[in-house]
Design a protein around this motif. Structure first.
Motif, short mmCIF file in Angstrom:
data_model
loop_
_atom_site.label_atom_id
_atom_site.label_comp_id
_atom_site.label_asym_id
_atom_site.label_seq_id
_atom_site.Cartn_x
_atom_site.Cartn_y
_atom_site.Cartn_z
N THR A 187 1.22 -1.45 0.24
CA THR A 187 -0.14 -0.09 -0.11
C THR A 187 0.86 1.33 0.22
OG1 THR A 187 -0.15 0.22 2.05
CG2 THR A 187 -1.49 -1.09 1.99
N MET A 188 0.06 2.45 0.69
CA MET A 188 1.02 3.83 0.55
C MET A 188 2.02 3.54 1.44
SD MET A 188 1.08 5.45 -2.25
CE MET A 188 0.83 6.64 -2.41
N ARG A 189 1.64 2.70 2.70
CA ARG A 189 2.35 3.00 3.79
C ARG A 189 4.09 2.12 2.76
NH1 ARG A 189 -0.43 -0.86 8.02
NH2 ARG A 189 0.52 -2.80 6.76
N GLU A 190 3.97 1.47 1.98
CA GLU A 190 5.18 0.75 1.63
C GLU A 190 5.76 1.73 0.76
OE1 GLU A 190 2.09 -1.53 2.09
OE2 GLU A 190 3.35 -2.03 3.54
N ALA A 191 5.07 2.57 -0.15
CA ALA A 191 5.29 3.04 -1.23
C ALA A 191 6.15 3.53 -1.12
CB ALA A 191 4.29 3.33 -2.29
#
Lengths: 465, 465
Positions: free
Chosen positions: B167-171
């Motif tokens: 998700t944006m957390r990883e991105a």
């Protein structure tokens, strides 16, 4: 080095505090000097800074009771896992109560069907993986040392598999945390993703015990790969080994491990682990996937290797051969320290964008040419992360000063290249001076959060800031 | 529904404030009612809550100046991307200044050799991917709507590719953020990993504009896969489609996308996108990898599909066919809303551990059997996340009450199964009542952090808490 002086001579706990702690712990409160010194001694170059007492809690409720007592008596609380941190995270700079989690080492739940598990903080990664093997699962985060999961979460550990499986940041799904006021929170549910409010899980991961005491960790797991191959490949030059890594990453090859050891480190590993690897810059590789997928990855990497002056792959396909190889790699730190009898280790830890890795390592290697002590290089190079291990005579302050100057050059170089002063060891005591240089006013925001969640400065004082 | 009443009749800005904002923005300060209403209108079922004014800043320095003016005059600040959020994140519940980032839409840097880029918050994901294509790269996070990167970071968006790429957390690698006191911080360097202090990047990702204003985002990118295959597969039963997903995830097949649409949703998609898919529960799949790797994945999934009553795969291997398929999937929300002329949409968003997904979806489907309105189901099922879209008559309060009761059942069910009330849409206005039920005292910690970083409550008031 700005390490505080040892506090061996502290007066110890008052009878009142001791009685309060004893009421919770009974014999599981230890005050003996040997145990206190053990818990104030790190594997790295920091002075011994023992706590006033060591507690062995058995559950979250006891941790709550201990935190409350410490709060009421303004006694520092220092969480302790396996003692393998490398930046002085365990040092009791103000004395206080060390919480040794060795009795909170239960694997509370494994959900193979969800690829997750919940453990207490004292579970070690080897213990967890031994347990998971029968479920066909593994926990990939592997910092080398047999660290505890609580310690790994606290320092945002990563290690050899991070290039494929990420770090503790990605591995932790949820935490149970005891706050400074004694409240207990769970930071998330067990779902694989969530957009429910602020990401407290990630806030506590990497906070080095300064914001709360972690008493349960829910982790993402992975299925054991169908096929695993490991290989060692020596190179004519350090540059060739690093450029092989850069190209493999840029091509998106899903390597499970790609580890660099320079010729000094290989020499140390050969001596310590009784191997006979060619004493050249070397990559240790591991490939995970289906049989066909692994074969394909190997072929791609072999082409890149040949282009960069790499020799033949020496394969370790049997599990016991692989174990021997990675055990030797895991012992690289101790092998390095063993190059000089009685030496202490000091490991640098910069991490840079992958495109800048070659210049960062090669200029660092040039810096090391004239050093007065051995300085092997080992790196999780797929992440752009590498360590120089300064192998120091603890009785020679000139060597410490020289190491400090070298470290400063290495950190400044990494920062100038868009990198970080610490890829995985954390700030602890050793990197405090660099944190501000790296992140500027963002450090004020961190301090504000620390002040808000722990206004008394109870949890692991003197670390990070 | 506890949505505040609209504030259309607000008196607007004082001449003093207007002059101060005008000095920074000139014509890029807009006060017209149409523009204000547009910026206070969400795609979902929330009342229109327009800001007092809309600003179109062009750089971080202007954002700082605007935040300082708003702080001095106690005027709320609401960041605005593409207006595609689904939980009322853009609603100006206290009026205030909307920061529309459409003029901060520059791609500032692409580092193909490091697989990362830095963009301004107004860049949309389609704009970014069009730019990246020539570099052989792509940005995988895909919430369906052509959202902005700033909005996606703020809501911790995920979508169809999250099952493989996160998700944006990883991105997000790093953020530039304007704080409530006007200071500007960068949360991290560009290195792929770091253990340098608290993870402020992850703290701001998903904070829905309540902690700071994001003005730059550095993102991880991925190389375009060598081979991509997409397929549609209808199933005899909803259960068969869900169980196929569960088995594929448990086997560790690295699917790039696995999307569920129930027969109601397929009907809506057929009408809206002029397709003729079989009106049955359906999986839409995408496979990324090498040619051989994709073929291997397809074979494994086909076996599972057959076991679970799946029909033949209908392939979309040409890029234009794939685009048509995913465009239809992306339009699922609008297709659903279009089932009734003049309707408004209300999308649920629970996410549960994958092993509980079948019971969660099937019991939910049973709940929907007697509903007074269409309620198609669509899901990022590989993550355990699915949406029911309530297609409501906005003039019928009984339908809203019915939807509210259904949503309550769905959320409670997910929480009981270890899930979350929001997999990817965030809390906004719509999920505030569930956040506390999901995370208990952890919400106090979030509120403490909010209070510390934004004591005036300047940033996006009324959201999350």
């Amino acid at each position: 080095m700005a390490a505080p002086t040892p506090t061996l001579a502290r007066p110890g706990l008052s009878p009142t505090i001791e009685a309060a702690l004893r009421a919770v712990l009974g014999d599981r409160l230890q005050l003996g000097e040997a145990i206190r010194i053990q818990h104030g001694t790190s594997e790295a170059h920091f002075a011994v800074m023992p706590p006033d007492a060591v507690a062995y809690p058995e559950n979250t409720g006891e941790v709550v009771a201990l935190v409350r007592i410490c709060r009421d008596h303004d006694l520092a609380v220092i969480p302790y896992g396996a003692g393998t941190s490398l930046e002085g995270q365990l040092a009791a700079v103000k004395g206080g109560l060390c919480l040794d989690f060795s009795r909170m080492n239960a694997i509370l739940a494994v959900h193979p069907e969800d690829l997750d598990c919940t453990v207490q903080p004292g579970v070690t990664r080897e213990q967890l993986n031994a347990w998971l093997r029968d479920h066909g699962l593994f926990f990939p985060i592997d910092p080398g040392a047999n660290a505890t999961i609580g310690g790994m979460a606290s320092t945002r550990a990563s290690g050899t598999n991070a290039v494929r499986y990420g770090t503790m940041r990605e591995a932790v799904l949820s935490l149970r945390v005891v706050l400074a006021d004694g409240r207990v929170i769970d930071t998330a549910q067990r779902a694989r993703k969530s957009a429910a409010g602020y990401d407290l899980t990630r806030l506590f991961v990497g906070s080095e015990g300064t914001l709360g005491i972690i008493t349960e960790i829910t982790l993402r797991l992975h299925g054991l790969p169908q096929a695993i191959s490991a290989a060692v490949c020596p190179f004519e030059t350090l540059e060739g080994a690093v450029n092989t890594t850069i190209m493999a990453i840029q091509m998106g090859i899903p390597l499970a491990r790609i580890e660099l050891l320079d010729e000094v480190q290989i020499n140390a590993v050969n001596r310590y682990s009784k191997l006979d690897l060619a004493e050249q810059p070397t990559l240790m590789l591991e490939f995970h996937g289906t049989e066909a997928g692994v074969a394909e990855q190997v072929e791609m990497v072999r082409e890149i290797t040949t282009m960069n002056g790499g020799g033949d792959f020496v394969w370790s396909n049997l599990p016991e051969e692989r174990t021997r190889l990675w055990k030797a790699r895991h012992n690289a730190y101790r092998a390095g320290v063993a190059l000089r009898p009685g030496a202490t280790g000091w490991s640098t830890d910069v991490c840079v964008p992958i495109s800048r890795l070659a210049e960062c390592i090669l200029e660092t290697k040039a810096d090391l040419a004239g050093s007065s002590f051995p300085a092997p290089i080992v790196g999780h190079v797929g992440d752009g992360n590498f360590h120089v291990l300064f192998v120091l005579d603890p009785d020679n302050p000139a060597e410490e000063a020289e190491a400090d100057a070298l470290n400063e050059r290495i950190v400044r170089r990494a920062l100038a290249l868009g990198g970080t002063c610490t890829g995985e060891h954390g700030i602890g005591l050793g990197k405090k001076r660099w944190l501000r240089e790296e992140l500027g006013d963002a450090v004020d925001v961190m301090q504000t959060i620390k002040q808000t969640l722990d206004p008394q400065g109870l949890f692991n004082p003197g670390k990070i800031f």
